[in-house]
Design an enzyme around this catalytic site. Structure first.
Site, PDB file in Angstrom:
ATOM      1  N   HIS A 100       0.819  -1.221   0.000  1.00 49.02           N
ATOM      2  CA  HIS A 100       0.000   0.000   0.000  1.00 49.02           C
ATOM      3  C   HIS A 100       0.844   1.259   0.000  1.00 49.02           C
ATOM      4  CE1 HIS A 100      -3.499  -2.523   1.858  1.00 49.02           C
ATOM      5  NE2 HIS A 100      -3.280  -2.781   0.594  1.00 49.02           N
ATOM      6  N   CYS A 108       3.669  13.434  -7.508  1.00 45.24           N
ATOM      7  CA  CYS A 108       2.666  14.324  -8.100  1.00 45.24           C
ATOM      8  C   CYS A 108       1.399  13.532  -8.418  1.00 45.24           C
ATOM      9  CB  CYS A 108       3.225  14.923  -9.395  1.00 45.24           C
ATOM     10  SG  CYS A 108       2.005  15.939 -10.259  1.00 45.24           S
ATOM     11  N   CYS A 133       5.167  19.697 -13.163  1.00 47.61           N
ATOM     12  CA  CYS A 133       3.939  20.075 -13.910  1.00 47.61           C
ATOM     13  C   CYS A 133       3.062  21.054 -13.141  1.00 47.61           C
ATOM     14  CB  CYS A 133       3.141  18.813 -14.266  1.00 47.61           C
ATOM     15  SG  CYS A 133       2.219  18.135 -12.872  1.00 47.61           S
TER      16      CYS A 133
HETATM   17  N1  APR Z   1      -0.856  -7.329  17.710  1.00 43.43           N
HETATM   18  C1  APR Z   1      -1.393  -7.956  16.615  1.00 43.43           C
HETATM   19  N2  APR Z   1      -2.537  -7.559  16.025  1.00 43.43           N
HETATM   20  C2  APR Z   1      -3.175  -6.493  16.561  1.00 43.43           C
HETATM   21  C3  APR Z   1      -2.700  -5.790  17.694  1.00 43.43           C
HETATM   22  C4  APR Z   1      -1.483  -6.249  18.264  1.00 43.43           C
HETATM   23  N3  APR Z   1      -0.957  -5.652  19.349  1.00 43.43           N
HETATM   24  N4  APR Z   1      -3.581  -4.791  17.982  1.00 43.43           N
HETATM   25  C5  APR Z   1      -4.562  -4.859  17.054  1.00 43.43           C
HETATM   26  N5  APR Z   1      -4.340  -5.892  16.220  1.00 43.43           N
HETATM   27  C6  APR Z   1      -5.134  -6.338  15.074  1.00 43.43           C
HETATM   28  C7  APR Z   1      -6.610  -6.026  15.151  1.00 43.43           C
HETATM   29  O1  APR Z   1      -7.287  -7.069  15.860  1.00 43.43           O
HETATM   30  C8  APR Z   1      -6.986  -6.032  13.668  1.00 43.43           C
HETATM   31  O2  APR Z   1      -7.320  -7.349  13.247  1.00 43.43           O
HETATM   32  O3  APR Z   1      -4.676  -5.623  13.950  1.00 43.43           O
HETATM   33  C9  APR Z   1      -5.707  -5.598  12.982  1.00 43.43           C
HETATM   34  C10 APR Z   1      -5.766  -4.189  12.412  1.00 43.43           C
HETATM   35  O4  APR Z   1      -6.746  -4.192  11.405  1.00 43.43           O
HETATM   36  P1  APR Z   1      -6.932  -2.888  10.490  1.00 43.43           P
HETATM   37  O5  APR Z   1      -6.985  -1.682  11.356  1.00 43.43           O
HETATM   38  O6  APR Z   1      -8.071  -3.213   9.562  1.00 43.43           O
HETATM   39  O7  APR Z   1      -5.582  -2.788   9.684  1.00 43.43           O
HETATM   40  P2  APR Z   1      -5.177  -3.613   8.406  1.00 43.43           P
HETATM   41  O8  APR Z   1      -5.693  -5.004   8.466  1.00 43.43           O
HETATM   42  O9  APR Z   1      -3.722  -3.425   8.239  1.00 43.43           O
HETATM   43  O10 APR Z   1      -5.933  -2.813   7.248  1.00 43.43           O
HETATM   44  C11 APR Z   1      -5.608  -3.191   5.949  1.00 43.43           C
HETATM   45  O11 APR Z   1      -6.841  -1.420   5.006  1.00 43.43           O
HETATM   46  O12 APR Z   1      -7.487   0.513   5.718  1.00 43.43           O
HETATM   47  C12 APR Z   1      -6.725  -0.033   4.745  1.00 43.43           C
HETATM   48  O13 APR Z   1      -4.758   0.576   3.630  1.00 43.43           O
HETATM   49  C13 APR Z   1      -5.301   0.358   4.895  1.00 43.43           C
HETATM   50  O14 APR Z   1      -3.352  -1.062   5.014  1.00 43.43           O
HETATM   51  C14 APR Z   1      -4.659  -0.868   5.525  1.00 43.43           C
HETATM   52  C15 APR Z   1      -5.563  -1.988   5.068  1.00 43.43           C
END
Ligand code: APR
Length: 232
Positions: A100, A108, A133
């Site tokens: 990502h 840009c 640009c």
């Molecule tokens: N250790 C491991 N996992 C954890 C911890 C921790 N200490 N704390 C929270 N989590 C878990 C949560 O339970 C959840 O399942 O991390 C996960 C975070 O989920 P999201 O916030 O959805 O993040 P992510 O899965 O990386 O999102 C994917 O979506 O929003 C877009 O581009 C953005 O890269 C992101 C993508």
């Protein structure tokens, strides 16, 4: 493969954590979109500068360090992340595959020319103009509705097809196509291991679900692998 959860113990809010402070009234998915940037480039710029400040304050946690150690212990190891921070690199991981993009890189919005942010631009209320640009500069991250860098996706999918095991750490497994990688690996015969405090779509298909915080579980995992490697 890691998600925002691996950086949570470094103090970086996960993507689906409630937005805090003045940003609590905004929906992250609206801000992280071409439409949001088009509608109000200054607002989106200030949000990313706020997030960049959070990342600059953050330091790798033991989970990041353990993944760098696992790479040293395994014959072949590819770290794929959905995160736009640089905590894996700061912890010593090399060749990190960012699906990502990175919040430390800018380009840009029109001609995609890379842009090196000056301190003044960093603190400005609106995005700088492209030196080539004149259009607006944006963070070099993948926004909702945008395609991922195909070379990164191709390399990650190829690794998923041939790996023996995929370690999924700290992701809700909600966002396509990253969420498909563990499924591709599983269909190719790999062992799927999920590390997350909460059960979810990944743990539902994982062979092994290590429930807990990555900063606590991954160091134990790295020690166990080290013992296996040294016959300890
Ligand atoms: N250790 C491991 N996992 C954890 C911890 C921790 N200490 N704390 C929270 N989590 C878990 C949560 O339970 C959840 O399942 O991390 C996960 C975070 O989920 P999201 O916030 O959805 O993040 P992510 O899965 O990386 O999102 C994917 O979506 O929003 C877009 O581009 C953005 O890269 C992101 C993508």
């Amino acid at each position: 493969m890691t998600g925002a959860g691996v950086s949570a113990e470094s103090g970086v809010p996960t993507f689906r954590d409630a937005q805090t402070g003045l940003w609590s009234r905004f929906n992250a998915e609206e801000l992280a979109s071409p439409q949001g940037f088009e509608r109000d480039p200054g607002l989106v710029w200030r949000w990313y500068m706020w997030r960049l400040g959070q990342l600059e304050e953050a330091a790798p946690n033991p989970g990041h360090g353990a993944l760098a150690e696992l790479a040293r212990l395994c014959e072949s190891f590819l770290l794929v992340t959905q995160n736009v921070d640089s905590l894996h690199e700061q912890a010593g991981s090399a060749d990190v595959l960012h699906l990502h993009g990175s919040l430390f890189e800018f380009r840009c919005a029109a001609c995609a020319a890379p842009h090196h942010l000056t301190e003044g631009e960093r603190g400005a209320d609106s995005p700088p103009a492209c030196g080539l640009c004149g259009d607006l500069v944006r963070p070099d991250v993948v926004w909702f509705g945008e395609s991922l860098p195909w070379d990164a996706v191709g390399d990650a999918a190829a690794a998923a097809h041939r790996c023996e095991a995929v370690l999924v750490v700290g992701t809700s497994g909600l966002v396509y196509p990253a969420s498909q990688l563990p499924l591709i690996a599983r269909q190719a015969g790999a062992t799927v291991i999920d590390v997350n405090p909460e059960p979810g779509p990944i743990s539902a298909v994982a062979d092994i679900f290590l429930q807990g915080k990555s900063g606590e579980i991954l160091p134990d995992l790295a020690r166990a692998v080290a013992d296996l490697r040294t016959g300890g």
